[in-house]
Design a protein around this motif. Sequence first.
Motif, PDB file in Angstrom:
ATOM      1  N   PRO A  89       0.822  -1.213   0.000  1.00 16.64           N
ATOM      2  CA  PRO A  89       0.000   0.000   0.000  1.00 16.64           C
ATOM      3  C   PRO A  89       0.860   1.269   0.000  1.00 16.64           C
ATOM      4  O   PRO A  89       2.029   1.245   0.368  1.00 16.64           O
ATOM      5  CB  PRO A  89      -0.778  -0.116   1.306  1.00 16.64           C
ATOM      6  CG  PRO A  89       0.156  -0.855   2.206  1.00 16.64           C
ATOM      7  CD  PRO A  89       0.875  -1.846   1.315  1.00 16.64           C
ATOM      8  N   PHE A  90       0.250   2.366  -0.436  1.00 19.21           N
ATOM      9  CA  PHE A  90       0.896   3.674  -0.348  1.00 19.21           C
ATOM     10  C   PHE A  90      -0.128   4.707   0.085  1.00 19.21           C
ATOM     11  O   PHE A  90      -1.339   4.510  -0.070  1.00 19.21           O
ATOM     12  CB  PHE A  90       1.543   4.084  -1.683  1.00 19.21           C
ATOM     13  CG  PHE A  90       0.565   4.531  -2.731  1.00 19.21           C
ATOM     14  CD1 PHE A  90       0.191   5.865  -2.843  1.00 19.21           C
ATOM     15  CD2 PHE A  90       0.011   3.618  -3.621  1.00 19.21           C
ATOM     16  CE1 PHE A  90      -0.717   6.271  -3.810  1.00 19.21           C
ATOM     17  CE2 PHE A  90      -0.893   4.017  -4.592  1.00 19.21           C
ATOM     18  CZ  PHE A  90      -1.260   5.351  -4.688  1.00 19.21           C
ATOM     19  N   VAL A  91       0.356   5.811   0.625  1.00 21.06           N
ATOM     20  CA  VAL A  91      -0.486   6.947   0.971  1.00 21.06           C
ATOM     21  C   VAL A  91       0.328   8.218   0.711  1.00 21.06           C
ATOM     22  O   VAL A  91       1.524   8.261   1.001  1.00 21.06           O
ATOM     23  CB  VAL A  91      -0.998   6.879   2.435  1.00 21.06           C
ATOM     24  CG1 VAL A  91       0.133   6.923   3.439  1.00 21.06           C
ATOM     25  CG2 VAL A  91      -2.015   7.963   2.714  1.00 21.06           C
ATOM     26  N   ASN A  92      -0.310   9.220   0.113  1.00 24.30           N
ATOM     27  CA  ASN A  92       0.321  10.513  -0.154  1.00 24.30           C
ATOM     28  C   ASN A  92      -0.590  11.620   0.347  1.00 24.30           C
ATOM     29  O   ASN A  92      -1.805  11.574   0.150  1.00 24.30           O
ATOM     30  CB  ASN A  92       0.554  10.722  -1.657  1.00 24.30           C
ATOM     31  CG  ASN A  92       1.632   9.826  -2.205  1.00 24.30           C
ATOM     32  OD1 ASN A  92       2.620   9.549  -1.544  1.00 24.30           O
ATOM     33  ND2 ASN A  92       1.444   9.370  -3.430  1.00 24.30           N
ATOM     34  N   TYR A  93       0.014  12.629   0.977  1.00 23.92           N
ATOM     35  CA  TYR A  93      -0.721  13.819   1.397  1.00 23.92           C
ATOM     36  C   TYR A  93      -0.108  15.018   0.687  1.00 23.92           C
ATOM     37  O   TYR A  93       1.112  15.197   0.700  1.00 23.92           O
ATOM     38  CB  TYR A  93      -0.667  14.018   2.916  1.00 23.92           C
ATOM     39  CG  TYR A  93      -1.541  15.161   3.361  1.00 23.92           C
ATOM     40  CD1 TYR A  93      -2.916  14.993   3.485  1.00 23.92           C
ATOM     41  CD2 TYR A  93      -0.998  16.407   3.625  1.00 23.92           C
ATOM     42  CE1 TYR A  93      -3.738  16.040   3.869  1.00 23.92           C
ATOM     43  CE2 TYR A  93      -1.812  17.466   4.016  1.00 23.92           C
ATOM     44  CZ  TYR A  93      -3.173  17.273   4.125  1.00 23.92           C
ATOM     45  OH  TYR A  93      -3.985  18.306   4.503  1.00 23.92           O
ATOM     46  N   TYR A  94      -0.953  15.848   0.057  1.00 13.80           N
ATOM     47  CA  TYR A  94      -0.500  16.965  -0.757  1.00 13.80           C
ATOM     48  C   TYR A  94      -0.799  18.288  -0.053  1.00 13.80           C
ATOM     49  O   TYR A  94      -1.904  18.495   0.440  1.00 13.80           O
ATOM     50  CB  TYR A  94      -1.187  16.927  -2.126  1.00 13.80           C
ATOM     51  CG  TYR A  94      -0.939  15.626  -2.844  1.00 13.80           C
ATOM     52  CD1 TYR A  94       0.253  15.398  -3.508  1.00 13.80           C
ATOM     53  CD2 TYR A  94      -1.891  14.598  -2.814  1.00 13.80           C
ATOM     54  CE1 TYR A  94       0.495  14.193  -4.151  1.00 13.80           C
ATOM     55  CE2 TYR A  94      -1.655  13.395  -3.453  1.00 13.80           C
ATOM     56  CZ  TYR A  94      -0.463  13.199  -4.117  1.00 13.80           C
ATOM     57  OH  TYR A  94      -0.216  12.003  -4.740  1.00 13.80           O
ATOM     58  N   PHE A  95       0.215  19.183  -0.015  1.00 16.91           N
ATOM     59  CA  PHE A  95       0.084  20.509   0.589  1.00 16.91           C
ATOM     60  C   PHE A  95       0.027  21.550  -0.520  1.00 16.91           C
ATOM     61  O   PHE A  95       0.997  21.701  -1.267  1.00 16.91           O
ATOM     62  CB  PHE A  95       1.292  20.839   1.477  1.00 16.91           C
ATOM     63  CG  PHE A  95       1.434  19.939   2.657  1.00 16.91           C
ATOM     64  CD1 PHE A  95       0.755  20.197   3.821  1.00 16.91           C
ATOM     65  CD2 PHE A  95       2.264  18.829   2.593  1.00 16.91           C
ATOM     66  CE1 PHE A  95       0.896  19.366   4.920  1.00 16.91           C
ATOM     67  CE2 PHE A  95       2.409  17.995   3.676  1.00 16.91           C
ATOM     68  CZ  PHE A  95       1.724  18.265   4.847  1.00 16.91           C
ATOM     69  N   ALA A  96      -1.078  22.256  -0.640  1.00 18.97           N
ATOM     70  CA  ALA A  96      -1.227  23.376  -1.568  1.00 18.97           C
ATOM     71  C   ALA A  96      -0.777  23.020  -2.984  1.00 18.97           C
ATOM     72  O   ALA A  96      -0.305  23.867  -3.718  1.00 18.97           O
ATOM     73  CB  ALA A  96      -0.450  24.595  -1.062  1.00 18.97           C
ATOM     74  N   ARG A  97      -0.870  21.769  -3.355  1.00 18.18           N
ATOM     75  CA  ARG A  97      -0.484  21.278  -4.690  1.00 18.18           C
ATOM     76  C   ARG A  97       0.950  21.659  -5.074  1.00 18.18           C
ATOM     77  O   ARG A  97       1.298  21.705  -6.241  1.00 18.18           O
ATOM     78  CB  ARG A  97      -1.445  21.776  -5.762  1.00 18.18           C
ATOM     79  CG  ARG A  97      -2.827  21.193  -5.652  1.00 18.18           C
ATOM     80  CD  ARG A  97      -2.779  19.724  -6.010  1.00 18.18           C
ATOM     81  NE  ARG A  97      -4.118  19.194  -6.139  1.00 18.18           N
ATOM     82  CZ  ARG A  97      -4.549  18.157  -5.437  1.00 18.18           C
ATOM     83  NH1 ARG A  97      -3.766  17.565  -4.603  1.00 18.18           N
ATOM     84  NH2 ARG A  97      -5.766  17.712  -5.612  1.00 18.18           N
ATOM     85  N   SER A  98       1.793  21.939  -4.069  1.00 17.64           N
ATOM     86  CA  SER A  98       3.200  22.239  -4.335  1.00 17.64           C
ATOM     87  C   SER A  98       4.140  21.283  -3.609  1.00 17.64           C
ATOM     88  O   SER A  98       5.277  21.122  -4.015  1.00 17.64           O
ATOM     89  CB  SER A  98       3.542  23.671  -3.915  1.00 17.64           C
ATOM     90  OG  SER A  98       2.861  24.583  -4.736  1.00 17.64           O
ATOM     91  N   PHE A  99       3.690  20.671  -2.522  1.00 18.59           N
ATOM     92  CA  PHE A  99       4.526  19.775  -1.730  1.00 18.59           C
ATOM     93  C   PHE A  99       3.737  18.522  -1.364  1.00 18.59           C
ATOM     94  O   PHE A  99       2.508  18.542  -1.335  1.00 18.59           O
ATOM     95  CB  PHE A  99       5.010  20.471  -0.452  1.00 18.59           C
ATOM     96  CG  PHE A  99       5.799  21.705  -0.725  1.00 18.59           C
ATOM     97  CD1 PHE A  99       7.147  21.627  -1.023  1.00 18.59           C
ATOM     98  CD2 PHE A  99       5.196  22.950  -0.702  1.00 18.59           C
ATOM     99  CE1 PHE A  99       7.888  22.769  -1.296  1.00 18.59           C
ATOM    100  CE2 PHE A  99       5.911  24.101  -0.975  1.00 18.59           C
ATOM    101  CZ  PHE A  99       7.256  24.009  -1.269  1.00 18.59           C
ATOM    102  N   TYR A 100       4.447  17.451  -1.078  1.00 22.37           N
ATOM    103  CA  TYR A 100       3.786  16.220  -0.674  1.00 22.37           C
ATOM    104  C   TYR A 100       4.643  15.465   0.340  1.00 22.37           C
ATOM    105  O   TYR A 100       5.861  15.622   0.385  1.00 22.37           O
ATOM    106  CB  TYR A 100       3.493  15.314  -1.876  1.00 22.37           C
ATOM    107  CG  TYR A 100       4.720  14.729  -2.522  1.00 22.37           C
ATOM    108  CD1 TYR A 100       5.179  13.462  -2.176  1.00 22.37           C
ATOM    109  CD2 TYR A 100       5.445  15.447  -3.466  1.00 22.37           C
ATOM    110  CE1 TYR A 100       6.322  12.930  -2.759  1.00 22.37           C
ATOM    111  CE2 TYR A 100       6.568  14.919  -4.056  1.00 22.37           C
ATOM    112  CZ  TYR A 100       7.006  13.671  -3.695  1.00 22.37           C
ATOM    113  OH  TYR A 100       8.131  13.146  -4.268  1.00 22.37           O
ATOM    114  N   VAL A 101       3.986  14.672   1.167  1.00 20.73           N
ATOM    115  CA  VAL A 101       4.641  13.703   2.033  1.00 20.73           C
ATOM    116  C   VAL A 101       3.961  12.367   1.757  1.00 20.73           C
ATOM    117  O   VAL A 101       2.779  12.324   1.388  1.00 20.73           O
ATOM    118  CB  VAL A 101       4.568  14.063   3.532  1.00 20.73           C
ATOM    119  CG1 VAL A 101       5.370  15.311   3.833  1.00 20.73           C
ATOM    120  CG2 VAL A 101       3.134  14.207   3.998  1.00 20.73           C
TER     121      VAL A 101
END
Length: 175
Positions: A89-101
């Motif tokens: 599995p994977f999970v991604n969280y996007y900040f303001a469509r400029s950064f991700y973790v």
Amino acid sequence: MKKVIISMMLIISGSVFSQISVGTQPQESSKWTFGGGIGLGFGSNSAFNLSASPRVGYRLTDDLEAGVVGSVSWQTSDYYKSTMFGVGPFVNYYFARSFYVGANYQHYFVDYKDKYYDYKYNTEENALYLGGGYMQRIGNNSFMQLGLMYNVLWKQNSSVFSSGLIPNIGFVVGL
């Protein structure tokens, strides 16, 4: 010989996690994302590797995506050949469509054969990659990602990978 194998595994693991998401653009109401990545490498001693990493995701919110990613890689040279499969599995969280973790767990199945000594080796290994990076918009819902992931389960001298640090360069469509 071990340095050659470790170097090839690093190259392949880098290409496996350099994901290029492709496919048809989802409709506005679709929360599903589809994609994957491919990698190709050449080296000394007739070394050749080919890898693919298909993935399917689901946008839980506009900024949170989760899904499943698989990986397969084939490598060969004058001295060895190897096949590696991975899934998780994977999970991604996007900040303001400029950064991700993100986080990505992979369970690998490795089949290795040394052609010179006629030695076969089969093993399994777990990897938990944590990291993040920068995203650049290149279209309506398409982004280029540049980042780093680190395998927090990596242990020197007991892993098929030469390092726990993996660069991530790729494209995402449908976010």
